[in-house]
Write an enzyme that holds these catalytic residues in place. Structure first.
Site, short mmCIF file in Angstrom:
data_model
loop_
_atom_site.label_atom_id
_atom_site.label_comp_id
_atom_site.label_asym_id
_atom_site.label_seq_id
_atom_site.Cartn_x
_atom_site.Cartn_y
_atom_site.Cartn_z
N VAL A 17 0.87 -1.18 0.00
CA VAL A 17 0.00 0.00 0.00
C VAL A 17 0.90 1.23 0.00
O VAL A 17 1.85 1.29 0.79
CB VAL A 17 -0.89 0.04 1.27
CG1 VAL A 17 -1.74 1.30 1.28
CG2 VAL A 17 -1.76 -1.19 1.35
N PHE A 18 0.59 2.17 -0.87
CA PHE A 18 1.38 3.40 -0.92
C PHE A 18 0.63 4.52 -0.20
O PHE A 18 -0.51 4.82 -0.53
CB PHE A 18 1.63 3.80 -2.39
CG PHE A 18 2.40 5.08 -2.53
CD1 PHE A 18 3.77 5.11 -2.32
CD2 PHE A 18 1.75 6.27 -2.87
CE1 PHE A 18 4.49 6.30 -2.45
CE2 PHE A 18 2.45 7.46 -3.01
CZ PHE A 18 3.84 7.47 -2.79
N GLY A 19 1.29 5.13 0.78
CA GLY A 19 0.70 6.26 1.50
C GLY A 19 1.36 7.56 1.07
O GLY A 19 2.59 7.63 0.99
N TYR A 20 0.55 8.57 0.82
CA TYR A 20 1.10 9.87 0.38
C TYR A 20 0.65 11.00 1.31
O TYR A 20 1.07 12.14 1.14
CB TYR A 20 0.66 10.18 -1.06
CG TYR A 20 -0.84 10.15 -1.25
CD1 TYR A 20 -1.49 8.96 -1.56
CD2 TYR A 20 -1.61 11.30 -1.07
CE1 TYR A 20 -2.88 8.93 -1.70
CE2 TYR A 20 -2.98 11.28 -1.20
CZ TYR A 20 -3.61 10.08 -1.52
OH TYR A 20 -4.99 10.05 -1.64
N GLY A 21 -0.25 10.70 2.25
CA GLY A 21 -0.79 11.73 3.14
C GLY A 21 -0.65 11.27 4.58
O GLY A 21 0.44 10.94 5.04
N SER A 22 -1.79 11.20 5.27
CA SER A 22 -1.72 10.82 6.68
C SER A 22 -1.16 9.40 6.85
O SER A 22 -0.63 9.06 7.91
CB SER A 22 -3.10 10.93 7.34
OG SER A 22 -3.98 9.96 6.82
N GLU A 93 -10.34 5.45 5.22
CA GLU A 93 -10.31 6.26 3.99
C GLU A 93 -11.68 6.26 3.30
O GLU A 93 -11.75 6.39 2.08
CB GLU A 93 -9.24 5.72 3.04
CG GLU A 93 -7.84 5.62 3.63
CD GLU A 93 -7.23 6.96 4.02
OE1 GLU A 93 -7.52 7.96 3.34
OE2 GLU A 93 -6.50 7.02 5.02
C1 SIN Z 1 -2.91 8.57 2.15
O1 SIN Z 1 -2.37 9.06 3.12
O2 SIN Z 1 -2.27 7.81 1.39
C2 SIN Z 1 -4.34 8.83 1.83
C3 SIN Z 1 -4.84 10.17 2.19
C4 SIN Z 1 -4.84 10.45 3.66
O3 SIN Z 1 -5.35 9.64 4.45
O4 SIN Z 1 -4.32 11.49 4.07
#
Ligand code: SIN
Length: 184
Positions: A17-22, A93
């Site tokens: 899983v790739f996370g880009y935010g929280s 999410e």
């Molecule tokens: C993420 O972090 O990959 C999804 C967006 C978020 O939850 O901030």
């Protein structure tokens, strides 16, 4: 190590899983492995509304989604998780995000793996879309929800991105506006 692609062993053992935010800085799920990683062709933007975490249905906050941007490289964190973890992530999410399959580049391993990203497109009900950076920063500065202040979401993200060595003018410009408006 030579660049190579997704190995069958990894597919059997878990899901990336790739996370880009929280998901970069708030890791409330178990994982087997994690690695600084990137995906190509997307940029992160504070264009998604948050009714359930950093805002409320009456006063949504602003959180991240990805928008397609050719040639752009988005740096984040990849996690190798068991399939059961998706129940938790889907719930976390749930406000407009859907799972999308992407190719994830693992920095240290120098590998490309197939994986999942949570993506909120323009047709989802919580979509807010673009606005001036100063307006987005003001919006973030006044929003709060069950997961805490929207301000914290932005500041923690900016700190985490700096630690990863990411260049992200969108996020860092918003951080500057937010700190200036708070008199820092
Ligand atoms: C993420 O972090 O990959 C999804 C967006 C978020 O939850 O901030």
């Amino acid at each position: 190590m030579n660049p190579s692609s997704h190995s069958p062993q990894q597919a059997r053992d878990g899901h990336w899983v790739f996370g880009y935010g929280s998901l970069i800085y708030k890791v409330d799920f178990p994982y087997r492995q994690r690695e600084v990683a990137s995906i190509e062709g997307y940029a992160r933007r504070f264009w998604q509304g948050s009714h359930d975490h950093r805002g409320t249905p009456d006063a949504p906050g602003r959180v991240l989604t990805l928008v397609p941007e050719p040639d752009h490289v988005c740096l984040g964190m990849a996690y190798l998780v068991d399939g059961e973890v998706f129940a938790h992530l889907d719930h976390r999410e749930k406000n407009g995000y859907e799972r999308r399959q992407v190719s994830i580049r693992l920095r240290e391993s120098d590998l490309s793996v197939a994986g999942t990203v949570y993506f909120a497109g323009q047709d989802n009900p919580a979509w807010l879309g673009p606005a001036d950076a100063s307006e987005i920063a003001r919006h973030i500065g006044r929003s709060r929800g069950p997961s805490g202040s929207n301000r914290d979401y932005l500041l923690k993200l900016a700190r985490a991105l700096r630690e990863l060595g990411a260049e992200d003018s969108h996020v860092f410009e918003l951080e500057q506006y937010l700190l200036q408006s708070a008199g820092h």
